[in-house]
Design a protein around this motif. Structure first.
Motif, PDB file in Angstrom:
ATOM      1  N   GLN A  41     -77.061 -30.958  44.263  1.00 19.18           N
ATOM      2  CA  GLN A  41     -78.464 -31.006  43.842  1.00 19.18           C
ATOM      3  C   GLN A  41     -79.032 -29.615  43.570  1.00 19.18           C
ATOM      4  N   GLY A  42     -78.361 -28.573  44.044  1.00 21.42           N
ATOM      5  CA  GLY A  42     -78.816 -27.217  43.774  1.00 21.42           C
ATOM      6  C   GLY A  42     -78.090 -26.211  44.640  1.00 21.42           C
ATOM      7  N   HIS A  43     -77.663 -25.106  44.027  1.00 22.54           N
ATOM      8  CA  HIS A  43     -76.969 -24.046  44.762  1.00 22.54           C
ATOM      9  C   HIS A  43     -77.161 -22.723  44.033  1.00 22.54           C
ATOM     10  N   ILE A  44     -76.841 -21.646  44.711  1.00 19.30           N
ATOM     11  CA  ILE A  44     -76.948 -20.321  44.101  1.00 19.30           C
ATOM     12  C   ILE A  44     -75.856 -20.210  43.043  1.00 19.30           C
ATOM     13  N   PRO A  45     -76.216 -19.813  41.825  1.00 15.18           N
ATOM     14  CA  PRO A  45     -75.209 -19.690  40.768  1.00 15.18           C
ATOM     15  C   PRO A  45     -74.038 -18.800  41.209  1.00 15.18           C
ATOM     16  N   GLY A  46     -72.836 -19.260  40.906  1.00 15.72           N
ATOM     17  CA  GLY A  46     -71.646 -18.504  41.261  1.00 15.72           C
ATOM     18  C   GLY A  46     -71.061 -18.860  42.610  1.00 15.72           C
ATOM     19  N   SER A  47     -71.791 -19.692  43.372  1.00 19.23           N
ATOM     20  CA  SER A  47     -71.271 -20.064  44.687  1.00 19.23           C
ATOM     21  C   SER A  47     -70.295 -21.219  44.540  1.00 19.23           C
ATOM     22  N   ARG A  48     -69.411 -21.336  45.526  1.00 23.20           N
ATOM     23  CA  ARG A  48     -68.492 -22.461  45.564  1.00 23.20           C
ATOM     24  C   ARG A  48     -68.726 -23.224  46.852  1.00 23.20           C
ATOM     25  N   HIS A  49     -68.582 -24.540  46.778  1.00 21.90           N
ATOM     26  CA  HIS A  49     -68.796 -25.366  47.959  1.00 21.90           C
ATOM     27  C   HIS A  49     -67.617 -25.181  48.907  1.00 21.90           C
ATOM     28  N   LEU A  50     -67.925 -25.025  50.187  1.00 20.62           N
ATOM     29  CA  LEU A  50     -66.881 -24.835  51.189  1.00 20.62           C
ATOM     30  C   LEU A  50     -67.059 -25.849  52.302  1.00 20.62           C
ATOM     31  N   ASP A  51     -65.999 -26.606  52.566  1.00 20.94           N
ATOM     32  CA  ASP A  51     -65.999 -27.540  53.687  1.00 20.94           C
ATOM     33  C   ASP A  51     -64.577 -27.609  54.223  1.00 20.94           C
ATOM     34  N   ASN A  52     -64.343 -28.507  55.163  1.00 19.62           N
ATOM     35  CA  ASN A  52     -63.017 -28.595  55.775  1.00 19.62           C
ATOM     36  C   ASN A  52     -61.919 -28.895  54.749  1.00 19.62           C
ATOM     37  N   ALA A  53     -62.285 -29.595  53.678  1.00 20.93           N
ATOM     38  CA  ALA A  53     -61.294 -29.960  52.669  1.00 20.93           C
ATOM     39  C   ALA A  53     -60.943 -28.796  51.736  1.00 20.93           C
ATOM     40  N   THR A  54     -61.858 -27.842  51.579  1.00 20.58           N
ATOM     41  CA  THR A  54     -61.637 -26.761  50.612  1.00 20.58           C
ATOM     42  C   THR A  54     -61.370 -25.403  51.254  1.00 20.58           C
ATOM     43  N   VAL A  55     -61.494 -25.309  52.570  1.00 20.14           N
ATOM     44  CA  VAL A  55     -61.323 -24.009  53.220  1.00 20.14           C
ATOM     45  C   VAL A  55     -59.902 -23.475  53.057  1.00 20.14           C
ATOM     46  N   GLY A  56     -58.920 -24.363  52.991  1.00 22.72           N
ATOM     47  CA  GLY A  56     -57.539 -23.928  52.790  1.00 22.72           C
ATOM     48  C   GLY A  56     -57.369 -23.181  51.476  1.00 22.72           C
ATOM     49  N   ASP A  57     -58.009 -23.705  50.414  1.00 22.24           N
ATOM     50  CA  ASP A  57     -57.957 -23.039  49.112  1.00 22.24           C
ATOM     51  C   ASP A  57     -58.631 -21.675  49.178  1.00 22.24           C
ATOM     52  N   LEU A  58     -59.757 -21.603  49.856  1.00 20.13           N
ATOM     53  CA  LEU A  58     -60.456 -20.321  49.997  1.00 20.13           C
ATOM     54  C   LEU A  58     -59.549 -19.306  50.685  1.00 20.13           C
ATOM     55  N   LEU A  59     -58.924 -19.713  51.763  1.00 20.43           N
ATOM     56  CA  LEU A  59     -58.053 -18.807  52.509  1.00 20.43           C
ATOM     57  C   LEU A  59     -56.845 -18.388  51.676  1.00 20.43           C
ATOM     58  N   ALA A  60     -56.363 -19.298  50.830  1.00 24.47           N
ATOM     59  CA  ALA A  60     -55.160 -19.020  50.047  1.00 24.47           C
ATOM     60  C   ALA A  60     -55.420 -18.151  48.819  1.00 24.47           C
ATOM     61  N   ASP A  61     -56.608 -18.297  48.209  1.00 21.36           N
ATOM     62  CA  ASP A  61     -56.794 -17.639  46.908  1.00 21.36           C
ATOM     63  C   ASP A  61     -57.940 -16.628  46.832  1.00 21.36           C
ATOM     64  N   THR A  62     -58.444 -16.192  47.968  1.00 21.56           N
ATOM     65  CA  THR A  62     -59.578 -15.269  47.945  1.00 21.56           C
ATOM     66  C   THR A  62     -59.183 -13.907  48.504  1.00 21.56           C
ATOM     67  N   ASP A  63     -59.564 -12.862  47.778  1.00 17.28           N
ATOM     68  CA  ASP A  63     -59.301 -11.488  48.197  1.00 17.28           C
ATOM     69  C   ASP A  63     -60.110 -11.196  49.461  1.00 17.28           C
ATOM     70  N   ARG A  64     -59.424 -10.889  50.547  1.00 12.98           N
ATOM     71  CA  ARG A  64     -60.103 -10.661  51.824  1.00 12.98           C
ATOM     72  C   ARG A  64     -60.818  -9.314  51.885  1.00 12.98           C
ATOM     73  N   LYS A  65     -60.594  -8.458  50.904  1.00 10.07           N
ATOM     74  CA  LYS A  65     -61.306  -7.173  50.857  1.00 10.07           C
ATOM     75  C   LYS A  65     -62.637  -7.301  50.118  1.00 10.07           C
ATOM     76  N   ARG A  66     -62.813  -8.375  49.382  1.00  5.83           N
ATOM     77  CA  ARG A  66     -64.043  -8.604  48.622  1.00  5.83           C
ATOM     78  C   ARG A  66     -65.119  -9.133  49.569  1.00  5.83           C
ATOM     79  N   PRO A  67     -66.344  -8.641  49.454  1.00  6.40           N
ATOM     80  CA  PRO A  67     -67.420  -9.151  50.320  1.00  6.40           C
ATOM     81  C   PRO A  67     -67.562 -10.676  50.178  1.00  6.40           C
ATOM     82  N   LEU A  68     -67.759 -11.334  51.312  1.00  9.39           N
ATOM     83  CA  LEU A  68     -67.884 -12.792  51.366  1.00  9.39           C
ATOM     84  C   LEU A  68     -69.249 -13.129  51.958  1.00  9.39           C
ATOM     85  N   VAL A  69     -70.056 -13.887  51.200  1.00  8.24           N
ATOM     86  CA  VAL A  69     -71.394 -14.275  51.652  1.00  8.24           C
ATOM     87  C   VAL A  69     -71.407 -15.777  51.907  1.00  8.24           C
TER      88      VAL A  69
END
Length: 113
Positions: A41-69
């Motif tokens: 229904q509304g989110h900050i542009p550029g954000s991705r939804h994160l929940d228990n089902a998608t956290v694995g993808d975040l951990l696998a494909d996100t640069d850990r040196k990049r700031p995470l908000v």
């Protein structure tokens, strides 16, 4: 000898700083941990939804040196998620103070649907 954990694993981020970072196109990863319907229904542009089902993808494909908000409704549950993510090796983790509710009030034209 006991180990000291005096510092927090994440930092608080105010709304103005996030707006400035987005205005400057600063490289960062923006995740929204609210429920899927609220995110849709509304989110900050550029954000991705994160929940228990998608956290694995975040951990696998996100640069850990990049700031995470991390964004939630009001800036409370994002603190726990930010702390957990910092424990997963992300170097600069932030919890957005005021959450999406405050963002929507302050920046109504900067909400993706």
């Amino acid at each position: 000898m006991s180990q000291s954990f005096e510092h927090l694993a994440f930092e608080h981020l105010d709304q103005a700083t996030l707006k400035a970072w987005l205005d400057d196109a600063r490289p960062l990863t923006l995740v929204d941990i609210r429920d899927p319907l609220s995110y849709a229904q509304g989110h900050i542009p550029g954000s991705r939804h994160l929940d228990n089902a998608t956290v694995g993808d975040l951990l696998a494909d996100t640069d850990r040196k990049r700031p995470l908000v991390v964004v939630c409704y009001h800036g409370h549950s994002s603190q726990q998620a930010a702390s957990w993510l910092a424990g997963q090796g992300f170097e600069c983790v932030y919890s957005l103070d005021g959450g999406f509710v405050d963002w929507q009030v302050r920046h109504p034209t900067r909400v993706a649907r």
